[in-house]
Every structure is written in C-alpha cells, then in structure tokens.
Write a protein that holds these residues in place. Structure first.
Motif, short mmCIF file in Angstrom:
data_model
loop_
_atom_site.label_atom_id
_atom_site.label_comp_id
_atom_site.label_asym_id
_atom_site.label_seq_id
_atom_site.Cartn_x
_atom_site.Cartn_y
_atom_site.Cartn_z
N UNK A 95 0.85 -1.19 0.00
CA UNK A 95 0.00 0.00 0.00
C UNK A 95 0.89 1.24 0.00
N UNK A 96 0.66 2.19 -0.89
CA UNK A 96 1.48 3.41 -0.93
C UNK A 96 1.46 4.12 0.42
N UNK A 97 2.62 4.62 0.83
CA UNK A 97 2.72 5.30 2.11
C UNK A 97 2.33 6.77 2.03
N UNK A 358 9.02 -0.91 5.25
CA UNK A 358 7.67 -1.03 4.68
C UNK A 358 6.92 -2.18 5.33
N UNK A 359 7.58 -3.32 5.54
CA UNK A 359 6.94 -4.47 6.17
C UNK A 359 6.48 -4.14 7.60
N UNK A 360 7.37 -3.47 8.36
CA UNK A 360 7.03 -3.13 9.74
C UNK A 360 5.86 -2.15 9.79
N UNK A 361 5.89 -1.14 8.90
CA UNK A 361 4.83 -0.14 8.91
C UNK A 361 3.49 -0.74 8.50
N UNK A 362 3.52 -1.69 7.58
CA UNK A 362 2.27 -2.34 7.17
C UNK A 362 1.66 -3.09 8.35
N UNK A 363 2.50 -3.81 9.08
CA UNK A 363 2.00 -4.53 10.25
C UNK A 363 1.44 -3.59 11.30
N UNK A 364 2.14 -2.48 11.55
CA UNK A 364 1.66 -1.52 12.54
C UNK A 364 0.33 -0.92 12.13
N UNK A 365 0.19 -0.61 10.87
CA UNK A 365 -1.05 0.01 10.40
C UNK A 365 -2.24 -0.92 10.58
N UNK A 366 -2.04 -2.20 10.32
CA UNK A 366 -3.14 -3.16 10.44
C UNK A 366 -3.50 -3.45 11.90
N UNK A 367 -2.51 -3.36 12.80
CA UNK A 367 -2.72 -3.85 14.16
C UNK A 367 -2.85 -2.76 15.21
N UNK A 368 -2.92 -1.49 14.79
CA UNK A 368 -3.14 -0.39 15.72
C UNK A 368 -4.50 0.24 15.44
#
Length: 384
Positions: A95-97, A358-368
């Motif tokens: 997903x574009x940041x 990018x991987x870390x930010x994607x996980x944070x976005x889904x789980x916060x």
C-alpha cells in the motif's frame, strides 16, 4: 524418580517435535499468505485470532497452563503475520505510504517561521539548519507556527521537541497529533543560558528572573542557590530578554542565550548557568507536503493501541524486532477525547524505501487503532 540427564533427553526429544511442527505450521502460514495475495485480503484477522486463542486455552485445564498456551500461540501467530507481510511485499502488494522522495530541502524564496522574537533559540536552530542568512519570521506561539504551515501560508516551521535536561516539549508532541504536518528535518543545538540584566545591574540586585518554563527548569540549581530570585515564566527566552530591556529595571533579569545581550543591549551578569553543561535541545523542521530526503535515515511515527488488549504494545514492538529495525526513542502522551488512552511516539532508524521498514509499517497500520507516519528525515545535524 528419573535421572536429570534422562529428563533432559526427553525434553530434547519433545523440543525437536515442536520445532518440526513449528516448521510445518509456518509452511501453512505461507499458503494462507498466498490465498490472501490472490484475494487481496488483510493479513490481520483479530476475530479469528481471538477465537483461536480461546479454543487453544480451553484444551488445558490448569489456569497457569492456559496463560502459557495463550502467550505461546500469540507469539506463533505474530511470527506468522510477519511472514505473511513479507510475502505480500514480495508480491508487490504494498500500500502506498503517501510520501514522495526528494533530493534536497530548498530554503530559497521560502517562508520559514519560528516561535518567539529575535534571538530565540528556535531562530538559532533555523539558521543552523537553513544557513546563517536565512531571515525567518517570528510568530507568537507554537500553535501559530502549526496553523501557518497547515494553511499553506509558510513553507517550514522550526519547533523544539526535546531537551536533554528538561525532557520533551509536551505541547509540541500534542500539536503533532493535532496537525497534519510532516517532519522533514531536525537540528540539535547546544544551549548555554546566561543571566542578562540592564546596564549597570549586578547579580545581587536581581529579585525577579524571566524565562521560558523549560529554561527555568534547566537552571533550577542556579536559581535555588539565589533564593531571592523569583521565577516568572514567559513564552520564550528571547522574549524575556526583550521584556527586561523594555522595563529597564535593575532588579529584573532574563535567562536567555548570551547572544541576546547584544541584540537587546543588556549586560551579561553570569553565563553557562544551566545545571547540565552539556545541555542541548532538539528542534524539528516541519512542512505541509509529505516529502522525505532520499538520504533520510530516521522515521518518526505515532500510533494508538487497541483498547483493553493485554500485550498489545509488546506485539507492536515485535514488528521492529522481526524486521531488524533499531528503535531510538519511544514516548507516550495522553490521547485527547478519552480517559487513560495514550498515543505512542516512536523514532527508529530507516528509510521509507527499505523493504524492512515497509513491512514493519504495514504490520503496525493493520494492528493499531490509529497510525500516522510523522516523517522520514536526516538524523540530526549538530551545531559545530
């Protein structure tokens, strides 16, 4: 009773089975990721995981073991999600940041604001970052600076965010939550506080000292040693120097940068009076556009955790661990609009083009429950 070595052999045999089963489970997690890639589904399914944990905990009767099973499988499922995030990234489902990389920050013909009046430490930070010839414009408050950025009236604003002695500037952390601005740079300057009075004044004359609350805190020991000096807070150290000049009273002094003596024609009554002689303040440069330097090596973000989820912060932190990312700071501030809710602010090393980031930010976005990238910028340029 079995011999200890015999018990350990049994444990080793079971551990080998666990490792084999773990490997099989991760293989199935990869198949799940392939399905989600094909069907464009999110990795994190909270309802599914909660049901799974409840079912697994019900397989053992002992309360201690129930908790252990939950902790074990929370970690297994967390690892599984990390694997799935990696596979989605490899498949190009990123997903574009919303940030655009640039080569340099251009101050030419740009409007830049800082809080205070001429001689403020924020003005020093601005000139250290953008160059000595940068004129800048003063505004009355930090909120005014944020308003000017968000409205598009100015291009950059310079704000203090943390002092090595007095800690964070809480108001500016709160403003970062409130305003949709982007951190594009930072500057750390050494803070040497001086006691400034009108011409002819002596230290023994001083009964009132003006300065910013943080500066008063940073000089607490000095002021304690001069008990008759009453402390009065103003919005800016340079504003304190300006007031002392305008009032023209020998019993008044300002705590401010020594350069203010020349600006406001004051005498230096004492210098380097801060408690910590290595006192430094970190300033951030904010802009409206979501850009970052190609060479940026620090990311700042803020997020809120889902309500009432035990271990939520630990699970969020695991995204950095599994992606090999080095955290450099974590702070928390009370969230507005709710009791005992918090926003977490995190700084870490990295660039938005890096796969691990990018991987870390994607996980944070889904789980916060809320998530925002505050900026990606060059780590501090310290005053020479």
């Amino acid at each position: 009773m079995k011999d200890l070595s015999e018990i350990r052999c049994d444990i080793d045999a079971i551990d080998r089975q666990i490792v084999s089963l773990y490997e099989q489970r991760m293989g199935l997690a990869a198949e799940v990721a392939e399905y989600k890639i094909a069907n464009h589904k999110n990795v994190y399914d909270k309802a599914r995981e909660d049901d799974k944990l409840k079912t697994l905990a019900g397989l053992v009767p002992d309360e201690f073991l129930k908790q252990g099973v939950v902790e074990l499988f929370e970690q297994i499922m967390s690892t599984s999600r990390k694997k799935q995030y990696q596979m989605l990234a490899e498949a190009g489902q990123i997903e574009p940041l919303g940030f655009r990389a640039i080569d340099a920050l251009d101050a030419k013909d740009k409007r830049i604001v800082y809080q205070g009046v001429e001689g403020a430490y924020a003005q020093m930070a601005m000139q250290q970052f953008f160059g000595k010839e940068c004129p800048g414009e003063a505004v009355a408050t930090w909120r005014d600076a944020m308003e000017a950025i968000q409205s598009g009236c100015v291009d950059y604003a310079v704000l203090p965010i943390e002092n090595s002695s007095a800690g964070i500037v809480a108001e500016n952390y709160d403003l970062l939550m409130e305003y949709d601005v982007t951190i594009v740079g930072e500057q750390i300057i050494k803070i040497d506080h001086a006691l400034l009075g009108v011409k002819g004044a002596k230290i023994e004359d001083i009964t009132v000292v003006y300065s910013h609350p943080q500066a008063l805190m940073q000089c607490a020991d000095y002021l304690d040693d001069h008990a008759k000096m009453e402390r009065k807070a103003l919005k800016n150290t340079a504003l304190a120097a300006q007031k002392v000049k305008e009032d023209g009273l020998k019993n008044q002094a300002a705590i401010a940068g020594i350069h203010n003596a020349g600006i406001y024609d004051l005498d230096v009554l004492d210098q380097a009076i801060q408690d910590n002689k290595e006192n430094e303040t970190r300033f951030i440069i904010v802009a409206k556009d979501k850009t970052y330097l190609q060479s940026a090596d620090k990311v700042s973000l803020c997020f809120a955790l889902p309500d009432d989820e035990a271990g939520a912060l630990y699970r969020i932190m695991s995204h950095f661990i599994f992606n090999g990312i080095n955290l450099t700071r974590i702070e928390s501030r009370p969230s507005k609009g709710g009791s005992w809710g918090y926003q977490f602010f995190i700084d870490f090393e990295g660039n938005l083009r890096q796969e691990a980031v990018v991987n870390a930010l994607r996980g944070l976005k889904e789980e916060t429950s809320s998530f925002r990238i505050l900026g990606n910028y060059q780590s501090f340029a310290k005053e020479n």
